[in-house]
Design a protein around this motif. Structure first.
Motif, short mmCIF file in Angstrom:
data_model
loop_
_atom_site.label_atom_id
_atom_site.label_comp_id
_atom_site.label_asym_id
_atom_site.label_seq_id
_atom_site.Cartn_x
_atom_site.Cartn_y
_atom_site.Cartn_z
N UNK A 165 0.81 -1.21 0.00
CA UNK A 165 0.00 0.00 0.00
C UNK A 165 0.85 1.27 0.00
N UNK A 166 2.13 1.12 -0.33
CA UNK A 166 3.04 2.27 -0.39
C UNK A 166 2.94 3.13 0.88
N UNK A 167 3.06 2.46 2.02
CA UNK A 167 2.85 3.13 3.30
C UNK A 167 3.97 4.09 3.68
N UNK A 168 3.59 5.08 4.44
CA UNK A 168 4.53 5.99 5.09
C UNK A 168 4.39 5.74 6.60
N UNK A 169 5.45 6.02 7.33
CA UNK A 169 5.44 5.75 8.76
C UNK A 169 5.39 7.01 9.60
N UNK A 170 4.75 6.89 10.74
CA UNK A 170 4.72 7.96 11.74
C UNK A 170 5.22 7.34 13.05
N UNK A 171 6.19 7.99 13.66
CA UNK A 171 6.81 7.51 14.88
C UNK A 171 5.76 7.21 15.96
N UNK A 172 5.88 6.06 16.58
CA UNK A 172 4.94 5.66 17.61
C UNK A 172 4.94 6.57 18.82
N UNK A 173 6.12 7.09 19.20
CA UNK A 173 6.18 8.01 20.34
C UNK A 173 5.41 9.29 20.04
N UNK A 174 5.50 9.79 18.81
CA UNK A 174 4.74 10.97 18.41
C UNK A 174 3.25 10.68 18.48
N UNK A 175 2.83 9.53 17.97
CA UNK A 175 1.41 9.17 18.02
C UNK A 175 0.92 9.04 19.46
N UNK A 176 1.75 8.45 20.33
CA UNK A 176 1.36 8.35 21.74
C UNK A 176 1.16 9.73 22.33
N UNK A 177 2.04 10.66 22.01
CA UNK A 177 1.93 12.03 22.50
C UNK A 177 0.64 12.68 21.98
N UNK A 178 0.35 12.49 20.70
CA UNK A 178 -0.87 13.05 20.11
C UNK A 178 -2.12 12.49 20.78
N UNK A 179 -2.12 11.17 21.00
CA UNK A 179 -3.30 10.52 21.58
C UNK A 179 -3.54 10.92 23.03
N UNK A 180 -2.52 11.41 23.69
CA UNK A 180 -2.69 11.84 25.08
C UNK A 180 -3.29 13.25 25.17
N UNK A 181 -3.49 13.88 24.04
CA UNK A 181 -4.03 15.25 24.01
C UNK A 181 -5.39 15.28 23.32
N UNK A 182 -5.83 16.45 22.89
CA UNK A 182 -7.12 16.60 22.23
C UNK A 182 -7.25 15.75 20.98
N UNK A 183 -6.15 15.53 20.29
CA UNK A 183 -6.16 14.70 19.08
C UNK A 183 -6.78 13.34 19.39
N UNK A 184 -6.37 12.75 20.51
CA UNK A 184 -6.89 11.44 20.89
C UNK A 184 -8.38 11.45 21.16
N UNK A 185 -8.87 12.52 21.80
CA UNK A 185 -10.30 12.65 22.08
C UNK A 185 -11.08 12.79 20.78
N UNK A 186 -10.56 13.59 19.85
CA UNK A 186 -11.23 13.78 18.56
C UNK A 186 -11.21 12.50 17.73
N UNK A 187 -10.11 11.76 17.85
CA UNK A 187 -9.95 10.54 17.06
C UNK A 187 -11.04 9.51 17.39
N UNK A 188 -11.56 9.54 18.61
CA UNK A 188 -12.61 8.59 19.00
C UNK A 188 -13.94 8.87 18.33
N UNK A 189 -14.00 9.93 17.52
CA UNK A 189 -15.20 10.24 16.75
C UNK A 189 -15.01 9.94 15.26
N UNK A 190 -13.79 9.51 14.89
CA UNK A 190 -13.50 9.21 13.49
C UNK A 190 -14.09 7.85 13.14
N UNK A 191 -14.96 7.83 12.14
CA UNK A 191 -15.60 6.57 11.73
C UNK A 191 -14.68 5.79 10.81
N UNK A 192 -14.31 4.61 11.26
CA UNK A 192 -13.39 3.74 10.54
C UNK A 192 -13.94 2.31 10.59
#
Length: 120
Positions: free
Chosen positions: A27-54
């Motif tokens: 799928x010609x993937x690109x990577x995002x560092x897991x530590x960065x994602x953990x940091x994002x999910x601990x903030x408003x990004x994580x709360x908003x992400x729980x509304x993303x329909x997947x």
């Protein structure tokens, strides 16, 4: 140990297929560092992400957010919302990886294709 979340574009979504194999090269993937994602999910990004329909692993399993340790399918109908969330996060973090993710999401939107996320 470093870990990453990988995002790609699915050329042709198979409605009844179980996406359970780790195949980022397909799928010609690109990577995002897991530590960065953990940091994002601990903030408003994580709360908003729980509304993303997947979908988790196939198009018959509606889900909200990204499957942290699994495979998530992101339909075209959710990608603008996802792009907005990543863009907001990038305003704070100014990350090259988030810039690449925004470009990948924009390409999926332009092509009207599904995205795939491989969690850690």
């Amino acid at each position: 140990m470093a870990y990453i979340h990988e995002f790609g574009i699915v050329t042709c979504i198979e409605k009844d297929k179980n996406y359970v194999r780790y195949e980022p090269e397909n799928y010609n993937c690109i990577g995002v560092d897991g530590d960065l994602f953990d940091e994002l999910f601990s903030k408003d990004f994580g709360k908003k992400m729980h509304h993303l329909e997947t979908f988790a692993h196939n198009t018959n399993r509606p889900f909200k957010s990204l499957a942290y340790c699994g495979i998530t399918l992101i339909p075209p109908s959710s990608q603008k919302q996802f792009l907005n969330m990543v863009s907001e996060a990038n305003n704070e973090y100014k990350s090259e990886e988030l810039e690449k993710l925004m470009k990948k999401i924009a390409a999926a939107i332009k092509e009207d294709k599904w995205m795939i996320h491989f969690g850690v």
